[in-house]
Design an enzyme around this catalytic site. Structure first.
Site, PDB file in Angstrom:
ATOM      1  CG  ASP A 245     -10.450  -2.919   2.564  1.00 38.71           C
ATOM      2  OD1 ASP A 245      -8.787  -2.400   2.121  1.00 38.71           O
ATOM      3  OD2 ASP A 245     -10.446  -2.444   3.547  1.00 38.71           O
TER       4      ASP A 245
ATOM      5  CE  LYS B 222      -2.811  -2.492   5.904  1.00 40.01           C
ATOM      6  NZ  LYS B 222      -4.061  -3.375   6.751  1.00 40.01           N
TER       7      LYS B 222
ATOM      8  CG  ASP C   7      -5.084  -1.661   9.992  1.00 36.59           C
ATOM      9  OD1 ASP C   7      -5.443  -0.759   9.929  1.00 36.59           O
ATOM     10  OD2 ASP C   7      -3.994  -2.582   9.438  1.00 36.59           O
ATOM     11  CG  ASP C   8      -6.361   4.166  10.863  1.00 30.88           C
ATOM     12  OD1 ASP C   8      -6.136   4.819  10.983  1.00 30.88           O
ATOM     13  OD2 ASP C   8      -6.827   4.339   9.471  1.00 30.88           O
TER      14      ASP C   8
ATOM     15  CG  ASP D  18      -3.727   1.534   3.762  1.00 26.92           C
ATOM     16  OD1 ASP D  18      -4.421   1.329   3.104  1.00 26.92           O
ATOM     17  OD2 ASP D  18      -4.965   1.016   4.694  1.00 26.92           O
TER      18      ASP D  18
END
Ligand code: GAL
Length: 407
Positions: free
Chosen positions: A220, A150, A74-75, A152
């Site tokens: 989230d 992913k 992820d990030d 966002d």
């Protein structure tokens, strides 16, 4: 006449294009995607050592064999810079061997590699996003062996506030642009998005269904019972959209997450109990949600492995018919959910959201079935017998869900 023929040809061409797009979508995500994502347990503190250890644990814990395949970073893997040629600069302290080497390692274990970005100039962690460099980024992902993106929605084009106020049409274009760039690479890449166009997820329907493979339905998740229920609610009305090629995503799993999360919005910080984790997993299986674990697989206890690898529950989630389960009864805090399965079978959840134990009955006509039905308990792995007209789950514990296979 000539005009009519060319119009006809054009229509056929467009139809064929649409059909082949739907086929491609279905091939990449015929059933809800399964994997692991770094955000819930590592936040932005990712590194190649941590990710490799997780990939190893996915194999040694039996999760790979149970169907989990994507390892998604992820990030936090990138810096906030690009080089002179416009390529994103990877954080070399965290990933000294580079992303291609990480992808190779993940693939060598028979797993697939996922990565994170955002359509704005910056990601949610204010690192470099893909804005204005979409094709360069897509090409880099493909050259690293990325199988899952992913994408966002933060800081588009430049700030959070602008992102909230982006007209829905511009937001759609941003998602379609990356879809096209991924396609141009020629590599099949699963496309997972979180689009809050003009601040509202509902603005992404119905077009998003034909553009991406999975779409976040709420904010989230946290390792918190109420927050998990909020995420479940966020997907509950979206069942008509789900099916092979497109899945509603109530967010990643919190099962077994031992990391203390930052909380916002006044959410109670109590973590879920093991029973609540089990219910969380059950309901994600019922609503055909992507099963993306978010706990530290390298240190998880056996009871967590047992939940994440329950083959009978996973089979409900992964059923080829691809139906998202729906709530058919809500008696206050006692609920009945049904998921239609292939071969005239159904999964039924008798879900007790109360703080005291309760009996819950469901009738055949509520589900649309009749006659004698065999009932199996998918957590106890036990056949309960053959019943007519109705079945009553007795003494269902607070926050437990009995998951039954009816055939
Ligand atoms: C949020 C997203 C999280 C995580 C985070 C990274 O917007 O919902 O799942 O990806 O950004 O900064």
């Amino acid at each position: 006449m000539i005009l009519r023929t060319s119009l006809g040809l054009l229509l056929n061409f467009l139809l064929a294009l649409n059909t082949s797009q739907a086929q491609e979508q279905t091939q990449i995500a015929p059933t809800p995607p399964m994997g692991w994502n770094s955000w819930n347990c590592f936040r932005e503190n990712v590194s190649e050592d941590k990710i490799k250890a997780i990939a190893d644990a996915m194999v040694s814990s039996g999760m790979r064999d149970a169907g989990y395949e994507y390892i998604i970073v992820d990030d936090g893997w990138m810096t906030d810079q690009r080089d002179e040629e416009g390529h994103i600069i990877v954080n070399a302290e965290k990933f000294p061997s580079g992303m291609k080497a990480l992808g190779d390692y993940i693939h060598s274990l028979g797993l697939k590699f996922g990565i994170y970005s955002a359509p704005g100039r910056y990601t949610c962690q204010k690192l470099m996003g893909s804005y204005g460099h979409e094709q360069i980024d897509a090409n880099d992902y493909a050259s690293w062996g990325v199988d899952y993106l992913k994408y966002d929605w933060c800081n588009y084009p430049g700030t959070r506030e602008q992102a909230m106020n982006t007209p829905a049409e511009d937001c759609r274009q941003a998602y379609e642009l990356m879809r096209d760039c991924l396609k141009n690479t020629g590599r099949p890449i699963l496309y997972s998005v979180h689009s809050t166009c003009s601040g509202e997820r509902k603005n992404s329907f119905p077009w998003v269904v034909d553009v991406v493979h999975m779409h976040r339905s709420g904010d989230d998740i946290k390792d918190n019972w109420d927050r998990m229920l909020y995420c479940l609610e966020s997907t509950s009305e979206l069942w008509p959209y789900a099916g092979p090629g497109f899945w509603n995503d109530p967010d990643m799993l919190e099962v077994g997450n031992t990391t203390q999360e930052r909380l916002w919005g006044g959410i109670d910080s109590t973590k879920m109990t093991t029973l609540e984790y089990r219910t969380h997993f059950s309901m994600w299986c019922m609503v055909a949600a992507p099963l993306i674990a978010g706990n530290n697989l390298s240190t998880m206890k056996d009871e967590i492995v047992q939940i994440l690898t329950n083959e009978e529950l996973i089979a409900v989630n992964q059923d080829a018919l691809g139906k998202q389960g729906k709530r058919i009864r809500d008696d206050g805090e006692l609920e009945v959910w049904v998921k239609e399965l292939s071969n005239n079978r159904y999964a039924v959840a008798l879900f007790n959201r109360k703080d005291t134990a309760a009996d819950i009955t469901f009738q055949w006509d509520e589900v649309g079935i009749s006659g004698q039905q065999q009932i199996r308990d998918l957590w106890r792995h036990e056949d309960l017998g053959t019943f007519s007209y109705s079945y009553t789950g007795k003494n269902i514990q607070p926050h437990d869900a009995l998951i039954l296979l009816v055939e």
